[in-house]
Design a protein around this motif. Structure first.
Motif, PDB file in Angstrom:
ATOM      1  N   SER A  12       0.805  -1.214   0.000  1.00 40.23           N
ATOM      2  CA  SER A  12       0.000   0.000   0.000  1.00 40.23           C
ATOM      3  C   SER A  12       0.843   1.271   0.000  1.00 40.23           C
ATOM      4  CB  SER A  12      -0.943   0.000   1.213  1.00 40.23           C
ATOM      5  OG  SER A  12      -0.223  -0.169   2.413  1.00 40.23           O
ATOM      6  N   ASP A  13       2.117   1.176   0.408  1.00 38.13           N
ATOM      7  CA  ASP A  13       2.992   2.348   0.414  1.00 38.13           C
ATOM      8  C   ASP A  13       3.719   2.552  -0.914  1.00 38.13           C
ATOM      9  OD1 ASP A  13       4.826   0.302   0.406  1.00 38.13           O
ATOM     10  OD2 ASP A  13       5.792   0.848   2.296  1.00 38.13           O
ATOM     11  N   GLY A  14       3.364   1.760  -1.937  1.00 43.17           N
ATOM     12  CA  GLY A  14       4.008   1.876  -3.238  1.00 43.17           C
ATOM     13  C   GLY A  14       5.173   0.935  -3.430  1.00 43.17           C
ATOM     14  N   GLY A  70      -3.777  -3.493   4.732  1.00 39.07           N
ATOM     15  CA  GLY A  70      -2.327  -3.433   4.607  1.00 39.07           C
ATOM     16  C   GLY A  70      -1.597  -4.661   5.100  1.00 39.07           C
ATOM     17  N   ALA A  71      -2.312  -5.595   5.703  1.00 38.21           N
ATOM     18  CA  ALA A  71      -1.674  -6.830   6.172  1.00 38.21           C
ATOM     19  C   ALA A  71      -1.234  -7.686   4.985  1.00 38.21           C
ATOM     20  CB  ALA A  71      -2.626  -7.622   7.050  1.00 38.21           C
ATOM     21  N   ILE A  72      -0.124  -8.363   5.177  1.00 41.19           N
ATOM     22  CA  ILE A  72       0.392  -9.281   4.161  1.00 41.19           C
ATOM     23  C   ILE A  72      -0.034 -10.702   4.532  1.00 41.19           C
ATOM     24  CG2 ILE A  72       2.508 -10.347   3.279  1.00 41.19           C
ATOM     25  CD1 ILE A  72       1.935  -7.762   1.972  1.00 41.19           C
ATOM     26  N   LEU A  73      -0.548 -11.425   3.549  1.00 42.19           N
ATOM     27  CA  LEU A  73      -0.990 -12.808   3.710  1.00 42.19           C
ATOM     28  C   LEU A  73      -0.043 -13.705   2.934  1.00 42.19           C
ATOM     29  CD1 LEU A  73      -4.644 -11.955   2.694  1.00 42.19           C
ATOM     30  CD2 LEU A  73      -3.785 -12.055   5.044  1.00 42.19           C
ATOM     31  N   ILE A  89       0.808 -11.062   8.483  1.00 42.91           N
ATOM     32  CA  ILE A  89       1.700 -10.052   9.025  1.00 42.91           C
ATOM     33  C   ILE A  89       0.929  -8.741   9.081  1.00 42.91           C
ATOM     34  CG2 ILE A  89       3.940  -8.922   8.787  1.00 42.91           C
ATOM     35  CD1 ILE A  89       4.845 -11.291   7.097  1.00 42.91           C
ATOM     36  N   ASP A  90       0.344  -8.445  10.237  1.00 45.73           N
ATOM     37  CA  ASP A  90      -0.568  -7.312  10.377  1.00 45.73           C
ATOM     38  C   ASP A  90       0.137  -5.964  10.301  1.00 45.73           C
ATOM     39  OD1 ASP A  90      -3.156  -8.636  10.865  1.00 45.73           O
ATOM     40  OD2 ASP A  90      -2.127  -9.441  12.615  1.00 45.73           O
ATOM     41  N   ASP A  91       1.353  -5.880  10.823  1.00 45.71           N
ATOM     42  CA  ASP A  91       2.003  -4.582  10.949  1.00 45.71           C
ATOM     43  C   ASP A  91       3.146  -4.395   9.961  1.00 45.71           C
ATOM     44  OD1 ASP A  91       3.657  -6.472  12.014  1.00 45.71           O
ATOM     45  OD2 ASP A  91       3.976  -5.463  13.923  1.00 45.71           O
TER      46      ASP A  91
END
Length: 195
Positions: A12-14, A70-73, A89-91
């Motif tokens: 999400s941050d590019g 924004g969490a990575i799965l 990975i939530d953060d």
């Protein structure tokens, strides 16, 4: 060392994250799932990290997706093919060393047999879906004829919604190598090979 089966997902941050299967981390003699985060300009953010917990099994064939928050799965074939496992990975957007000490979550139970080729996709309700193939000879499994395709849905908190669902209607021979995509109404579409 051997590096195999890489997958990439935009963040999400590019920036983006790459995950892959790596051999011999810490001289383990097994495969692990590794990852590397990158900034939008392609520069590395910190170093490589290992996704799975150390357990003495080979962990293979990762898939990665970004949840709306924004969490990575990340999902993969674990325990030498006896399980499908995942890490949420939530953060990740704030923490560049995101791997915690919690054990990897098992996706496939109670589906037994050889588990293979997991894919993960985000859903419109903030949850996610994992699809995979399982060679399930047990009479307890819905598809007892060679490989079947299963799906497990999760809510936005990462909790299972019900149990694994058999996706294919035809149970003769092999249903294999699935892929899925979430739709805007919260449902999903899945495809696979029928052999």
């Amino acid at each position: 060392s051997t590096q195999l089966y890489s997958k990439v997902e935009q963040l999400s941050d590019g920036g983006f994250v790459i995950v892959w299967q790596t051999y011999g981390h810490n001289n383990s003699g097994q495969y692990d799932i590794a990852g590397q985060r990158y900034a939008a300009d392609g520069t590395k953010i910190n170093g490589e990290f290992i996704v799975n917990s150390a357990n003495g099994w080979s962990e293979e064939l990762p898939s990665v997706a970004l949840r709306d928050d924004g969490a990575i799965l990340i999902v993969w074939r674990g325990q030498n093919g006896q399980s499908i496992e995942q890490k949420i990975i939530d953060d990740f957007a704030e923490d560049t060393t995101p791997i915690d000490s919690d054990p990897d979550a098992n996706v496939n139970l109670p589906i037994s047999g050889y588990q293979d080729l997991a894919e993960v996709t985000a859903l419109a309700d903030g949850g996610h879906l994992v699809v995979w193939s399982a060679n399930s000879p047990s009479y307890l499994n819905p598809d007892t004829s060679d490989y079947g395709v299963y799906a497990q849905r999760y809510d936005s908190a990462g909790e299972k919604v019900g149990g694994p669902t058999l996706v294919n209607f035809t149970t003769d021979e092999n249903q294999y190598s699935p892929s899925a995509a979430g739709l805007s109404d919260g449902s999903y579409v899945a495809v696979w090979q029928s052999l």
